[in-house]
Enzyme design. Structure first.
Site, short mmCIF file in Angstrom:
data_model
loop_
_atom_site.label_atom_id
_atom_site.label_comp_id
_atom_site.label_asym_id
_atom_site.label_seq_id
_atom_site.Cartn_x
_atom_site.Cartn_y
_atom_site.Cartn_z
N TRP A 134 -17.18 -0.83 11.47
CA TRP A 134 -17.76 -1.81 12.10
C TRP A 134 -19.08 -1.06 13.25
CZ3 TRP A 134 -16.24 -3.30 17.33
CH2 TRP A 134 -16.85 -4.73 17.83
N ASP A 216 -7.72 -0.31 15.59
CA ASP A 216 -8.59 -1.54 15.59
C ASP A 216 -8.01 -2.89 14.88
OD1 ASP A 216 -10.16 -3.74 15.98
OD2 ASP A 216 -12.02 -2.48 15.39
N LYS A 252 -10.54 -13.93 15.08
CA LYS A 252 -10.38 -14.42 13.66
C LYS A 252 -9.07 -15.32 13.53
CE LYS A 252 -14.03 -11.88 12.42
NZ LYS A 252 -14.20 -11.21 13.66
#
Length: 407
Positions: A134, A216, A252
């Site tokens: 990312w 993460d 999310k």
């Protein structure tokens, strides 16, 4: 009139947001945006989870709610619930009172807190993350003043799987006192994570090299639909006795994208270390955003602390995960039936929202310019931006792009 800002260079556009801007300006009737990193229904619409709507309606009519400041470390109920979700209620870190949560401005804010703390309080100057990763991982650590920000090999483009040997070789060459970022599940952008056996080897190396691990965890529940199963990486490092950090995002799995609801979990060796870390983390928060927002955290806390709402939410997470899996299977079968050149098994082997298709920049360019299908230049697509309505069009476009411009 001349401006004091006149000599400032225009920053390059942020790819994913620039892609959406191009999509919005496109008038083609069959245009498709596969770049945006957010869940979509089969109608191509954002989904506000029903349980979230229920809680928001209750919050709006609750006379006890107000807009007073939260504690500097964030909402107590939210932080405790987030840690239980991540680690499990019976986690030794929770039972032994040696884990702390710090509410953050999304997962991004949690990563920033970790980077800032490790730089200022622990003296770290090295950060290694996967290649690819990312994009914000690199930017955050550079903005915190890290002078040695590198990427370890991760993706084997030819075989479309993890380059595990390359990863281990690069990490073995990294200096001690390095922050190493791992993706908890649903690696972004490849959708491919180490196996349990590979994770053991990574942990062995991290222990030997004295790395500081930052996991993460942005997609818990999206890989398998099972929250416990998707928490394996974090729980394994707890089991091994590591002191480490975890960035949690509720963008999310709760659909709270613009509420910026995150948590930084800090697993310590003992209670005394936890108290010391919390005191300094509060100073970082105070000088960064001062105080965290209430709305998203209140939603998450209300759901996770209510058994009925929690059960309903878990079904919502499974609904999202199942739809993503269905889109993977449909795309794979469409490409297979078309006889699209190349190997496409990775589409169904990868996990989570994103797929690293293997399309090269030239093929991506064809997809965008000729077919009005927008995706990142590295070939990453959002699987839930695919629908039963646009699937055939997208599959045909991929087939045409690959046939016209072979790897």
């Amino acid at each position: 009139m001349a401006s004091v800002f006149g000599d400032i260079e225009i920053a390059p556009p942020i790819e994913v947001f620039n892609l959406t801007a191009q999509y919005n300006e496109d008038n083609h009737p069959q245009k498709v945006n596969l770049g945006v990193g957010a869940y979509r229904t089969d109608e191509g619409k954002p989904w506000v989870l029903p349980v979230v709507r229920t809680v928001e309606a209750q919050m709006a009519t609750d006379p006890t709610q107000n807009h007073e400041y939260l504690p500097v470390a964030g909402m107590v109920d939210f932080r405790a619930a987030a840690l239980k979700l991540l680690l499990g209620e019976d986690s030794p870190a929770i039972v032994e009172n040696r884990v702390e949560g710090i509410q953050a401005i999304g997962g991004t804010g949690a990563i920033r807190l970790c980077a800032d703390f490790c730089k200022k309080m622990l003296g770290y100057d090295n950060m290694y993350t996967s290649s690819p990763t990312w994009g914000n991982h690199l930017g955050i650590f550079k903005s915190c003043g890290y002078t040695n920000v590198k990427q370890y090999r991760y993706w084997d483009a030819q075989n479309r799987t993890i380059d595990f040997n390359g990863m281990m070789e690069d990490l073995n060459a990294a200096p001690e006192k390095t922050v190493v970022i791992l993706h908890g599940c649903c690696h972004n952008p490849t959708g491919t994570n180490p196996s349990e056996e590979q994770l053991k080897e990574i942990a062995d190396l991290a222990e030997r090299k004295k790395f500081m691990i930052l996991v993460d965890e942005a997609y818990q529940g999206f890989a398998s639909g099972n929250l416990e199963q998707d928490g394996f990486t974090v729980r394994y490092f707890v089991k091994r006795g590591f002191e480490f950090f975890v960035s949690q995002s509720f963008s999310k799995n709760f659909g709270l994208y613009n509420e910026r609801t995150g948590n930084l979990a800090i697993i310590c060796a003992n209670k005394d270390a936890k108290l010391r870390v919390k005191s300094q983390m509060e100073m970082v928060v105070r000088t960064t955003w001062s105080n965290s927002p209430n709305h998203g955290a209140r939603i998450v806390a209300s759901v996770l602390n209510n058994p009925a709402y929690y059960a309903e939410w878990k079904e919502h997470v499974k609904t999202m995960s199942d739809r993503i899996k269905m889109m993977r299977e449909m795309l794979f079968q469409k490409l297979k039936s078309l006889g699209t050149p190349g190997k496409w098994d990775h589409i169904i082997e990868q996990k989570g929202m994103f797929s690293f298709t293997g399309l090269n920049p030239a093929q991506v360019d064809i997809m965008i310019k000729k077919y009005h299908i927008y995706l990142l230049k590295n070939g990453r697509i959002n699987m839930c931006a695919l629908t039963t309505s646009n699937m055939e069009y997208v599959a045909n476009a991929i087939h045409a792009a690959v046939t016209e411009c072979k790897l």
